[in-house]
Structure formats: structure tokens, C-alpha cells
Scaffold this motif. Structure first.
Motif, mmCIF file in Angstrom:
data_model
loop_
_atom_site.group_PDB
_atom_site.id
_atom_site.type_symbol
_atom_site.label_atom_id
_atom_site.label_comp_id
_atom_site.label_asym_id
_atom_site.label_seq_id
_atom_site.Cartn_x
_atom_site.Cartn_y
_atom_site.Cartn_z
ATOM 1 N N TYR A 1 0.794 -1.231 0.000
ATOM 2 C CA TYR A 1 0.000 0.000 0.000
ATOM 3 C C TYR A 1 0.829 1.286 0.000
ATOM 4 C CZ TYR A 1 -3.705 -3.235 1.359
ATOM 5 O OH TYR A 1 -4.604 -4.271 1.390
ATOM 6 N N HIS A 2 2.116 1.189 0.268
ATOM 7 C CA HIS A 2 2.941 2.392 0.431
ATOM 8 C C HIS A 2 4.149 2.309 -0.499
ATOM 9 C CE1 HIS A 2 0.955 1.751 4.467
ATOM 10 N NE2 HIS A 2 0.505 2.942 4.129
ATOM 11 N N LYS A 3 3.944 2.741 -1.720
ATOM 12 C CA LYS A 3 5.003 2.658 -2.733
ATOM 13 C C LYS A 3 5.992 3.817 -2.641
ATOM 14 C CE LYS A 3 2.949 -0.955 -4.546
ATOM 15 N NZ LYS A 3 3.494 -2.314 -4.299
ATOM 16 N N LYS A 4 5.532 4.963 -2.149
ATOM 17 C CA LYS A 4 6.376 6.158 -2.133
ATOM 18 C C LYS A 4 7.113 6.351 -0.810
ATOM 19 C CE LYS A 4 3.452 8.644 -5.449
ATOM 20 N NZ LYS A 4 2.618 9.854 -5.687
ATOM 21 N N GLU A 5 6.638 5.704 0.232
ATOM 22 C CA GLU A 5 7.255 5.861 1.545
ATOM 23 C C GLU A 5 8.578 5.104 1.620
ATOM 24 O OE1 GLU A 5 3.336 7.352 1.886
ATOM 25 O OE2 GLU A 5 4.071 5.471 1.030
ATOM 26 N N LYS A 6 9.501 5.626 2.412
ATOM 27 C CA LYS A 6 10.785 4.977 2.633
ATOM 28 C C LYS A 6 10.647 3.969 3.767
ATOM 29 C CE LYS A 6 15.231 4.196 2.527
ATOM 30 N NZ LYS A 6 15.825 3.403 1.424
ATOM 31 N N HIS A 7 11.049 2.712 3.532
ATOM 32 C CA HIS A 7 10.928 1.651 4.525
ATOM 33 C C HIS A 7 12.292 1.342 5.142
ATOM 34 C CE1 HIS A 7 7.098 1.123 2.441
ATOM 35 N NE2 HIS A 7 6.690 0.465 3.516
ATOM 36 N N ILE A 8 12.298 1.203 6.476
ATOM 37 C CA ILE A 8 13.549 1.029 7.205
ATOM 38 C C ILE A 8 13.384 -0.037 8.287
ATOM 39 C CG2 ILE A 8 15.362 2.152 8.559
ATOM 40 C CD1 ILE A 8 14.447 4.819 7.459
ATOM 41 N N LEU A 9 14.374 -0.909 8.403
ATOM 42 C CA LEU A 9 14.474 -1.833 9.520
ATOM 43 C C LEU A 9 15.592 -1.361 10.439
ATOM 44 C CD1 LEU A 9 13.911 -4.512 11.046
ATOM 45 C CD2 LEU A 9 15.665 -5.558 9.588
ATOM 46 N N ILE B 1 14.479 -1.955 1.100
ATOM 47 C CA ILE B 1 14.309 -1.709 2.526
ATOM 48 C C ILE B 1 15.683 -1.423 3.130
ATOM 49 C CG2 ILE B 1 13.587 -2.699 4.738
ATOM 50 C CD1 ILE B 1 11.708 -4.546 3.010
ATOM 51 N N GLU B 2 15.822 -0.261 3.714
ATOM 52 C CA GLU B 2 17.094 0.124 4.322
ATOM 53 C C GLU B 2 17.249 -0.581 5.666
ATOM 54 O OE1 GLU B 2 19.435 4.145 5.930
ATOM 55 O OE2 GLU B 2 17.496 4.305 4.934
ATOM 56 N N ILE B 3 18.450 -1.064 5.948
ATOM 57 C CA ILE B 3 18.761 -1.667 7.241
ATOM 58 C C ILE B 3 19.679 -0.715 7.998
ATOM 59 C CG2 ILE B 3 19.774 -3.624 8.453
ATOM 60 C CD1 ILE B 3 19.188 -5.310 5.973
ATOM 61 N N VAL B 4 19.255 -0.292 9.159
ATOM 62 C CA VAL B 4 20.050 0.599 10.005
ATOM 63 C C VAL B 4 20.436 -0.166 11.267
ATOM 64 C CG1 VAL B 4 20.072 2.717 11.374
ATOM 65 C CG2 VAL B 4 18.946 2.683 9.134
ATOM 66 N N SER B 5 21.725 -0.430 11.427
ATOM 67 C CA SER B 5 22.223 -1.155 12.589
ATOM 68 C C SER B 5 22.750 -0.162 13.622
ATOM 69 C CB SER B 5 23.332 -2.126 12.176
ATOM 70 O OG SER B 5 23.805 -2.847 13.295
ATOM 71 N N LEU B 6 22.228 -0.261 14.843
ATOM 72 C CA LEU B 6 22.561 0.697 15.896
ATOM 73 C C LEU B 6 22.973 -0.031 17.174
ATOM 74 C CD1 LEU B 6 19.421 3.012 15.490
ATOM 75 C CD2 LEU B 6 21.736 3.525 14.673
ATOM 76 N N GLU B 7 23.912 0.542 17.880
ATOM 77 C CA GLU B 7 24.260 0.048 19.205
ATOM 78 C C GLU B 7 23.340 0.704 20.218
ATOM 79 O OE1 GLU B 7 28.100 -0.116 22.277
ATOM 80 O OE2 GLU B 7 28.342 0.607 20.216
ATOM 81 N N ASN B 8 22.788 -0.091 21.117
ATOM 82 C CA ASN B 8 21.843 0.412 22.099
ATOM 83 C C ASN B 8 22.519 1.394 23.059
ATOM 84 O OD1 ASN B 8 19.667 0.846 23.757
ATOM 85 N ND2 ASN B 8 19.591 -1.231 24.585
ATOM 86 N N PHE C 1 7.151 10.100 10.572
ATOM 87 C CA PHE C 1 7.816 8.851 10.935
ATOM 88 C C PHE C 1 6.811 7.927 11.599
ATOM 89 C CE2 PHE C 1 11.148 6.795 13.944
ATOM 90 C CZ PHE C 1 11.360 5.761 13.048
ATOM 91 N N LEU C 2 6.578 6.764 10.989
ATOM 92 C CA LEU C 2 5.722 5.724 11.553
ATOM 93 C C LEU C 2 6.593 4.545 11.944
ATOM 94 C CD1 LEU C 2 2.929 4.428 12.158
ATOM 95 C CD2 LEU C 2 2.928 3.621 9.788
ATOM 96 N N LEU C 3 6.643 4.251 13.241
ATOM 97 C CA LEU C 3 7.408 3.118 13.754
ATOM 98 C C LEU C 3 6.434 2.179 14.443
ATOM 99 C CD1 LEU C 3 10.347 2.013 14.138
ATOM 100 C CD2 LEU C 3 10.283 3.073 16.423
ATOM 101 N N LEU C 4 6.435 0.925 14.009
ATOM 102 C CA LEU C 4 5.479 -0.067 14.510
ATOM 103 C C LEU C 4 6.190 -1.316 15.005
ATOM 104 C CD1 LEU C 4 2.915 0.168 11.594
ATOM 105 C CD2 LEU C 4 2.285 0.507 13.985
#
Length: 342
Positions: free
Chosen positions: A50-58, A82-89, A124-127
Motif C-alpha cells: 500500500y505504500h510505494k512512495k514511503e521509505k521503509h527502514i528496519l 528496505i534500508e537496514i540501520v544497525s545501531l548500538e543500544n 515517521f511511523l514506527l510499529l
């Protein structure tokens, strides 16, 4: 203006392992973690439909993206942009901070990182990853043109106790942090964060101070925010969010009739289904179809909706466990009669 849609997975180390009511087991094991990877695949498949224009990120804390049931997730993410963003807590909690959900403050590492990427008017939608989409969210994104954030209010009584914190505790902590209320605040569900860039930046700027305060409260055995939804509920009041504005878009849907089932006919019309106790059941069944070639993004709408309903909401998916069913029924009945507390 840009719209971002994301979810996250935090893989516990041996030192960080915790308890998760809807996914029992050793949280450091590959089998336990695979449950969340399956959720993530369906999450993105349903959103991209449903969201072709939105940027998707993990967002995650690992660089090791696995193969799950034969599906190479590195390839899946690349093919779907889908962009993967790896972060240290940045906000790790002490072992004895709270018995469950010890990785939930990772969400504020995400907020801190993303505050640097967003403009004030971006959305920003985070689910949570155990959510699926059944329609686009254009209307909800448009509301952020005039609102800082939009929340989902979980339907609890005013004297609720959620993850070790009561409504009155919440009111007291809010007051200590400069937000004075006449009655107990609403608890906004942590499964959804929908906010504009200005809100995200304000939270990122203040949270290190709040985090320090929560650690001090823990050290002195004072009431504190035990998980991210407690914290976000505070920020929603602090920054004037539209409380309950997401209630017509999302619901925390419990499907196992042996324990608790709140499925209603109208739920099928919601844009987002949050189905926590389908992690190992319905979501897994749909993932197996995806991993063997089913194209969720291109299905006919009626076929797609039938697939979701049959696997996630259908009453007959759960055979009655008579002991659990009777125990739960009696518990609810005694609560209504006032014979036991909630």
C-alpha cells in the motif's frame, strides 16, 4: 516532506536476555529470534503493498541478517529497497530494572538516530513487527501536518496497572517531570509511534535526561517508567499529541479464545492489525507461503484480505483447550462479580 515507515528487532545477548509473554523461550536463541524475522517479512510485504512512495527502514542492533526457512533476508531487503540501520543500544537497562521487555528502551536509540535525518515536517511511523497493513495510511500521515504526534490509546481503566506501573504512578511521575494532571493519564500503546520530525527531535533532545532520572529512581527503589510506552505516554502529554487519534486505524487484537479474544467484525476494516499472539501461529503460516513464492504485494485485494483473516483472526484457528478456557472464563466472571481483583 518525506514519509518513513519502519519496524525494529533487537537481538538479546546472553547478558541482556529477558522474558517476552507472547514469545516464550530463550531470547538469545536463533529459534526465538527467527519468530521476529518472520514477522518483519510480513510487516514489510504488507506495507509495501500500500505504500510505494514511503521509505521503509528496519532498525536493529545486528549486522548479521539470517536466512530463515530458506528465505535469504539480505536478498529480500535489497530487492524491496528496505534500508537496514544497525545501531548500538545507547540506553541499556540494568539486569534488575524490570523482569520483562528489557530491550524496549532501544526505541529511543532509534529516535535519537532518526532525529538527525528528519526535517521538522517529515513523518515517521514506527510499529512493532507483529503488525500487518490492510490499507494505506495516507489520511493518518496527513494529520501530522497539524499534529505533533498521534497516539493509540489502549482501553484500560483509569486505575490500570501496566507492566508494574499504575495509572496513579504515571500521574505522579508525570508531575515530577513537569506535567501536572488532574486525573490519571491515558496509556498510549507502544506498538505505534506516528510523529513528525519536530516531535522526534524534541524527544531525542530530552530523553537522555529522563533516562538518567529513571536509572536514579531504580537505584533508590522509586516508581519509574519500566518500558517505552510509559515514556512515550509522558512525551505525548508534554508535547500536545492527538491522544487516541490512531484508535480508528489500529487495534491490539487478541485472537486466542482460550485466554482472551477481543476480535470484532469491525476489526477487519482497520488499517493496521496488531496481533501479538499470532507471532508463532498465523504470521508463521503466512511467512511460509511468502518463503515458497507467494507474492503478497501483488495479490488481488479480496485474496489478500482472505489470507489475512483466515490466518490471523479466524476463531476456528484455535481448538478449545478446555482447562485454559474454563480457568479464563471463571477469572473474568469473578472479576465482574467483584470477588477477585483485576
Amino acid at each position: 516532506m518525506k514519509n518513513y515507515i519502519g519496524t525494529w528487532v533487537y537481538l538479546d545477548s546472553e547478558e541482556e536476555k529477558s522474558k517476552y509473554p507472547n514469545n516464550k523461550g530463550n531470547s538469545t536463541s536463533p529459534e526465538f529470534q527467527a519468530v521476529y524475522w518472520r514477522c518483519i517479512v510480513l510487516f514489510f510485504e504488507s506495507s509495501l503493498r500500500y505504500h510505494k512512495k514511503e521509505k521503509h527502514i528496519l532498525f536493529t542492533n545486528t549486522n548479521d541478517i539470517p536466512v530463515v526457512d530458506g528465505l535469504d533476508l539480505n536478498i529480500f531487503f535489497k530487492e524491496n529497497n528496505i534500508e537496514i540501520v544497525s545501531l548500538e543500544n545507547k540506553y541499556q537497562l540494568p539486569n534488575d530494572f524490570y523482569s520483562q521487555f528489557r530491550n524496549q528502551y532501544f526505541e529511543f536509540t532509534i529516535i535519537d538516530y532518526f532525529s538527525e535525518r528528519m526535517d521538522n515536517e517529515d513523518s515517521f511511523l514506527l510499529l512493532d513487527s507483529d503488525c500487518v497493513f490492510t490499507k494505506p495510511l495516507n489520511d493518518a500521515f496527513n494529520k501530522l501536518k497539524t499534529e505533533s504526534a498521534i497516539t493509540y490509546i489502549v482501553d484500560y481503566d483509569e486505575d490500570y496497572v501496566i507492566h508494574g506501573v499504575s495509572g496513579n504512578n504515571m500521574k505522579t511521575i508525570f508531575s515530577d517531570l513537569g506535567v501536572t494532571l488532574e486525573k490519571n493519564p491515558y496509556y498510549s500503546g507502544g506498538e505505534v509511534l506516528l510523529a513528525n520530525g519536530k516531535f522526534i527531535k524534541e524527544v531525542a533532545d530530552h530523553f537522555p535526561t529522563l533516562f538518567k532520572d529513571m536509572l536514579e529512581r531504580h537505584t533508590t527503589n522509586n516508581i519509574k517508567f519500566n518500558e517505552e510506552a510509559h515514556v512515550l505516554s509522558y512525551y505525548y502529554y508534554k508535547h500536545g499529541a492527538l491522544l487516541g487519534g490512531m484508535d480508528s486505524y489500529i487495534k491490539r487484537i487478541w485472537t486466542n479464545k482460550n485466554y482472551f479474544r477481543n476480535v470484532e467484525d469491525s476489526d477487519s476494516e482497520l488499517a493496521i492489525w496488531h496481533v501479538p499472539n499470532e507471532k508463532k501461529t498465523g504470521i508463521n503460516r503466512i511467512f511460509q507461503k511468502i518463503s515458497t513464492g507467494a507474492n503478497i504485494q501483488q495479490m488481488e485485494e479480496n485474496v489478500y484480505k482472505e489470507l489475512l483473516y483466515d490466518n490471523l483472526l479466524k476463531d476456528s484457528n484455535y481448538k478449545i483447550e478446555y482447562f485454559s478456557y474454563l480457568k479464563n472464563y471463571l477469572n473474568i466472571t469473578f472479576q465482574k462479580l467483584g470477588l477477585i481483583g483485576k
